[in-house]
Design a protein around this motif. Structure first.
Motif, PDB file in Angstrom:
ATOM      1  N   ALA A  20     -74.593  -9.768 -26.689  1.00  0.00           N
ATOM      2  CA  ALA A  20     -74.310 -10.133 -25.293  1.00  0.00           C
ATOM      3  C   ALA A  20     -72.894 -10.676 -25.155  1.00  0.00           C
ATOM      4  CB  ALA A  20     -75.319 -11.172 -24.810  1.00  0.00           C
ATOM      5  N   THR A  21     -72.446 -11.450 -26.140  1.00  0.00           N
ATOM      6  CA  THR A  21     -71.090 -12.008 -26.114  1.00  0.00           C
ATOM      7  C   THR A  21     -70.055 -10.894 -26.205  1.00  0.00           C
ATOM      8  OG1 THR A  21     -71.945 -13.967 -27.248  1.00  0.00           O
ATOM      9  CG2 THR A  21     -69.555 -13.709 -27.164  1.00  0.00           C
ATOM     10  N   VAL A  22     -70.268  -9.964 -27.113  1.00  0.00           N
ATOM     11  CA  VAL A  22     -69.348  -8.831 -27.270  1.00  0.00           C
ATOM     12  C   VAL A  22     -69.293  -8.025 -25.977  1.00  0.00           C
ATOM     13  CG1 VAL A  22     -68.994  -6.630 -28.474  1.00  0.00           C
ATOM     14  CG2 VAL A  22     -69.582  -8.687 -29.783  1.00  0.00           C
ATOM     15  N   ASP A  23     -70.441  -7.781 -25.365  1.00  0.00           N
ATOM     16  CA  ASP A  23     -70.478  -7.023 -24.110  1.00  0.00           C
ATOM     17  C   ASP A  23     -69.709  -7.740 -22.999  1.00  0.00           C
ATOM     18  OD1 ASP A  23     -71.972  -5.022 -25.256  1.00  0.00           O
ATOM     19  OD2 ASP A  23     -73.896  -5.728 -24.482  1.00  0.00           O
ATOM     20  N   LEU A  24     -69.867  -9.062 -22.911  1.00  0.00           N
ATOM     21  CA  LEU A  24     -69.158  -9.823 -21.875  1.00  0.00           C
ATOM     22  C   LEU A  24     -67.647  -9.756 -22.088  1.00  0.00           C
ATOM     23  CD1 LEU A  24     -71.314 -13.056 -21.340  1.00  0.00           C
ATOM     24  CD2 LEU A  24     -70.710 -11.351 -19.604  1.00  0.00           C
ATOM     25  N   ILE A  25     -67.205  -9.844 -23.339  1.00  0.00           N
ATOM     26  CA  ILE A  25     -65.771  -9.746 -23.620  1.00  0.00           C
ATOM     27  C   ILE A  25     -65.259  -8.373 -23.203  1.00  0.00           C
ATOM     28  CG2 ILE A  25     -64.026  -9.688 -25.450  1.00  0.00           C
ATOM     29  CD1 ILE A  25     -65.710 -11.770 -26.958  1.00  0.00           C
ATOM     30  N   ARG A  26     -66.034  -7.328 -23.497  1.00  0.00           N
ATOM     31  CA  ARG A  26     -65.637  -5.964 -23.104  1.00  0.00           C
ATOM     32  C   ARG A  26     -65.527  -5.843 -21.587  1.00  0.00           C
ATOM     33  NH1 ARG A  26     -69.514  -3.518 -27.065  1.00  0.00           N
ATOM     34  NH2 ARG A  26     -68.280  -2.742 -28.807  1.00  0.00           N
ATOM     35  N   GLU A  27     -66.500  -6.419 -20.895  1.00  0.00           N
ATOM     36  CA  GLU A  27     -66.587  -6.231 -19.442  1.00  0.00           C
ATOM     37  C   GLU A  27     -65.601  -7.097 -18.674  1.00  0.00           C
ATOM     38  OE1 GLU A  27     -70.664  -7.130 -18.698  1.00  0.00           O
ATOM     39  OE2 GLU A  27     -71.397  -5.430 -19.886  1.00  0.00           O
ATOM     40  N   GLN A  95     -52.385   1.992 -32.518  1.00  0.00           N
ATOM     41  CA  GLN A  95     -53.771   2.133 -32.092  1.00  0.00           C
ATOM     42  C   GLN A  95     -54.448   0.767 -31.976  1.00  0.00           C
ATOM     43  OE1 GLN A  95     -55.877   5.032 -34.448  1.00  0.00           O
ATOM     44  NE2 GLN A  95     -54.395   6.634 -34.011  1.00  0.00           N
ATOM     45  N   TYR A  96     -54.072  -0.138 -32.852  1.00  0.00           N
ATOM     46  CA  TYR A  96     -54.613  -1.502 -32.806  1.00  0.00           C
ATOM     47  C   TYR A  96     -54.235  -2.181 -31.486  1.00  0.00           C
ATOM     48  CZ  TYR A  96     -55.565  -6.266 -34.512  1.00  0.00           C
ATOM     49  OH  TYR A  96     -56.040  -7.543 -34.679  1.00  0.00           O
ATOM     50  N   ILE A  97     -52.977  -2.032 -31.074  1.00  0.00           N
ATOM     51  CA  ILE A  97     -52.534  -2.580 -29.788  1.00  0.00           C
ATOM     52  C   ILE A  97     -53.330  -1.958 -28.649  1.00  0.00           C
ATOM     53  CG2 ILE A  97     -50.621  -2.620 -28.126  1.00  0.00           C
ATOM     54  CD1 ILE A  97     -48.721  -2.797 -30.542  1.00  0.00           C
ATOM     55  N   GLY A  98     -53.528  -0.643 -28.728  1.00  0.00           N
ATOM     56  CA  GLY A  98     -54.301   0.042 -27.684  1.00  0.00           C
ATOM     57  C   GLY A  98     -55.691  -0.541 -27.528  1.00  0.00           C
ATOM     58  N   HIS A  99     -56.334  -0.862 -28.645  1.00  0.00           N
ATOM     59  CA  HIS A  99     -57.667  -1.477 -28.582  1.00  0.00           C
ATOM     60  C   HIS A  99     -57.591  -2.885 -27.987  1.00  0.00           C
ATOM     61  CE1 HIS A  99     -59.977   1.618 -30.543  1.00  0.00           C
ATOM     62  NE2 HIS A  99     -59.161   1.646 -31.582  1.00  0.00           N
ATOM     63  N   LEU A 100     -56.600  -3.667 -28.407  1.00  0.00           N
ATOM     64  CA  LEU A 100     -56.476  -5.040 -27.899  1.00  0.00           C
ATOM     65  C   LEU A 100     -56.303  -5.049 -26.381  1.00  0.00           C
ATOM     66  CD1 LEU A 100     -54.124  -6.776 -30.507  1.00  0.00           C
ATOM     67  CD2 LEU A 100     -56.569  -7.190 -30.168  1.00  0.00           C
ATOM     68  N   LEU A 101     -55.551  -4.089 -25.864  1.00  0.00           N
ATOM     69  CA  LEU A 101     -55.290  -4.044 -24.428  1.00  0.00           C
ATOM     70  C   LEU A 101     -56.542  -3.726 -23.616  1.00  0.00           C
ATOM     71  CD1 LEU A 101     -51.834  -2.210 -24.436  1.00  0.00           C
ATOM     72  CD2 LEU A 101     -52.261  -4.613 -23.891  1.00  0.00           C
ATOM     73  N   GLN A 102     -57.565  -3.194 -24.287  1.00  0.00           N
ATOM     74  CA  GLN A 102     -58.826  -2.904 -23.585  1.00  0.00           C
ATOM     75  C   GLN A 102     -59.618  -4.176 -23.290  1.00  0.00           C
ATOM     76  OE1 GLN A 102     -61.208   0.088 -25.574  1.00  0.00           O
ATOM     77  NE2 GLN A 102     -59.379   1.168 -26.230  1.00  0.00           N
ATOM     78  N   TYR A 103     -59.278  -5.272 -23.993  1.00  0.00           N
ATOM     79  CA  TYR A 103     -60.047  -6.515 -23.870  1.00  0.00           C
ATOM     80  C   TYR A 103     -59.108  -7.634 -23.440  1.00  0.00           C
ATOM     81  CZ  TYR A 103     -63.076  -3.627 -26.720  1.00  0.00           C
ATOM     82  OH  TYR A 103     -63.819  -2.584 -27.204  1.00  0.00           O
ATOM     83  N   PRO A 104     -59.020  -7.900 -22.121  1.00  0.00           N
ATOM     84  CA  PRO A 104     -58.072  -8.910 -21.625  1.00  0.00           C
ATOM     85  C   PRO A 104     -58.285 -10.265 -22.304  1.00  0.00           C
ATOM     86  CG  PRO A 104     -59.058  -7.679 -19.800  1.00  0.00           C
ATOM     87  CD  PRO A 104     -59.787  -7.263 -21.046  1.00  0.00           C
ATOM     88  N   GLY A 105     -57.188 -10.843 -22.758  1.00  0.00           N
ATOM     89  CA  GLY A 105     -57.248 -12.174 -23.355  1.00  0.00           C
ATOM     90  C   GLY A 105     -57.613 -12.200 -24.822  1.00  0.00           C
ATOM     91  N   LEU A 106     -57.968 -11.049 -25.400  1.00  0.00           N
ATOM     92  CA  LEU A 106     -58.438 -11.041 -26.790  1.00  0.00           C
ATOM     93  C   LEU A 106     -57.321 -11.430 -27.760  1.00  0.00           C
ATOM     94  CD1 LEU A 106     -60.596 -10.501 -28.907  1.00  0.00           C
ATOM     95  CD2 LEU A 106     -60.025  -8.075 -28.808  1.00  0.00           C
ATOM     96  N   ALA A 107     -56.130 -10.863 -27.591  1.00  0.00           N
ATOM     97  CA  ALA A 107     -55.027 -11.171 -28.512  1.00  0.00           C
ATOM     98  C   ALA A 107     -54.670 -12.654 -28.462  1.00  0.00           C
ATOM     99  CB  ALA A 107     -53.801 -10.321 -28.173  1.00  0.00           C
ATOM    100  N   ARG A 108     -54.608 -13.205 -27.257  1.00  0.00           N
ATOM    101  CA  ARG A 108     -54.270 -14.629 -27.127  1.00  0.00           C
ATOM    102  C   ARG A 108     -55.345 -15.494 -27.772  1.00  0.00           C
ATOM    103  NH1 ARG A 108     -53.413 -16.848 -21.184  1.00  0.00           N
ATOM    104  NH2 ARG A 108     -55.561 -16.135 -21.055  1.00  0.00           N
TER     105      ARG A 108
END
Length: 207
Positions: A20-27, A95-108
């Motif tokens: 559920a946590t992973v899904d919320l981060i994705r969404e 490609q790693y950057i591309g994945h990070l950009l799919q999840y707002p706030g993940l890199a920070r």
């Protein structure tokens, strides 16, 4: 040997909370995640979330490790020995950057919470395996001819820092209104930034 029903149920509930946590981060991105929203999405009691994970930071750290482990296309680039090491590493980072950009706030969040994500020797070992640390070091060794492990680790940390910071600046610096300019100015596309980084960082190792 079959698991006891209670043990099986505990494992299912814990995994349900993590999923559920992973899904919320994705969404909705990391910033949209709260323990109450996680418990609602997982359909479990809030007390159960606290029982299994003790804190929001612990749960987010586990969820982020899970997300990173699913960046398969990026990590596969590091496994492609048919490519020169420089191209392997560049492809991986792009490609790693591309994945990070799919999840707002993940890199920070990864940088803010690195003590939680890698807060013990066991967690660091898990994280290193997930991030294919040895593959990254091998590519750097092939590119540069450097054999000193400390220097190779320093290069790897500097590369990740140089890659993560623009992603964080991008996610923090988007203007609210259409007429506003971005606080950090307009950066080049991320692929161009990676190319530029490699040209300047590794130029002395070129034949």
């Amino acid at each position: 040997m079959e698991q006891e029903p209670e043990a099986s149920s505990d494992k299912d509930s814990k995994q349900q909370i993590l999923d559920a946590t992973v899904d919320l981060i994705r969404e909705e991105g990391v910033e949209g995640v709260t323990l109450r929203r996680i418990s609602a999405k997982a359909k479990v009691n809030l007390a159960l979330v606290n029982y299994y994970y003790r804190s929001k930071d612990n749960l987010l750290g586990e969820a982020i490790r899970t997300l990173i482990s699913k960046f398969d296309a990026a990590f596969q680039a590091l496994e492609d020995d048919s490519l020169p090491p420089k191209e392997r590493l560049k492809m991986f980072l792009k490609q790693y950057i591309g994945h990070l950009l799919q999840y707002p706030g993940l890199a920070r969040h990864m940088m803010d919470q690195s003590p939680v994500i890698m807060g013990s020797l066991h967690k660091y070992s898990q994280y290193s395996k997930t991030m294919k640390r040895q593959k990254t070091l091998n590519a750097l060794r092939e590119m540069t001819g450097e054999q000193n492990e400390e220097r190779l680790n320093m290069m790897m940390v500097q590369l990740y820092g140089a890659v993560l910071m623009p992603v964080i600046m991008y996610s923090c610096g988007q203007p609210d209104d259409e007429g506003e300019s971005a606080p950090f100015g307009h950066l080049p596309p991320f692929d161009d930034q990676v190319d530029h980084l490699f040209d300047h960082y590794f130029h002395k190792y070129e034949n």
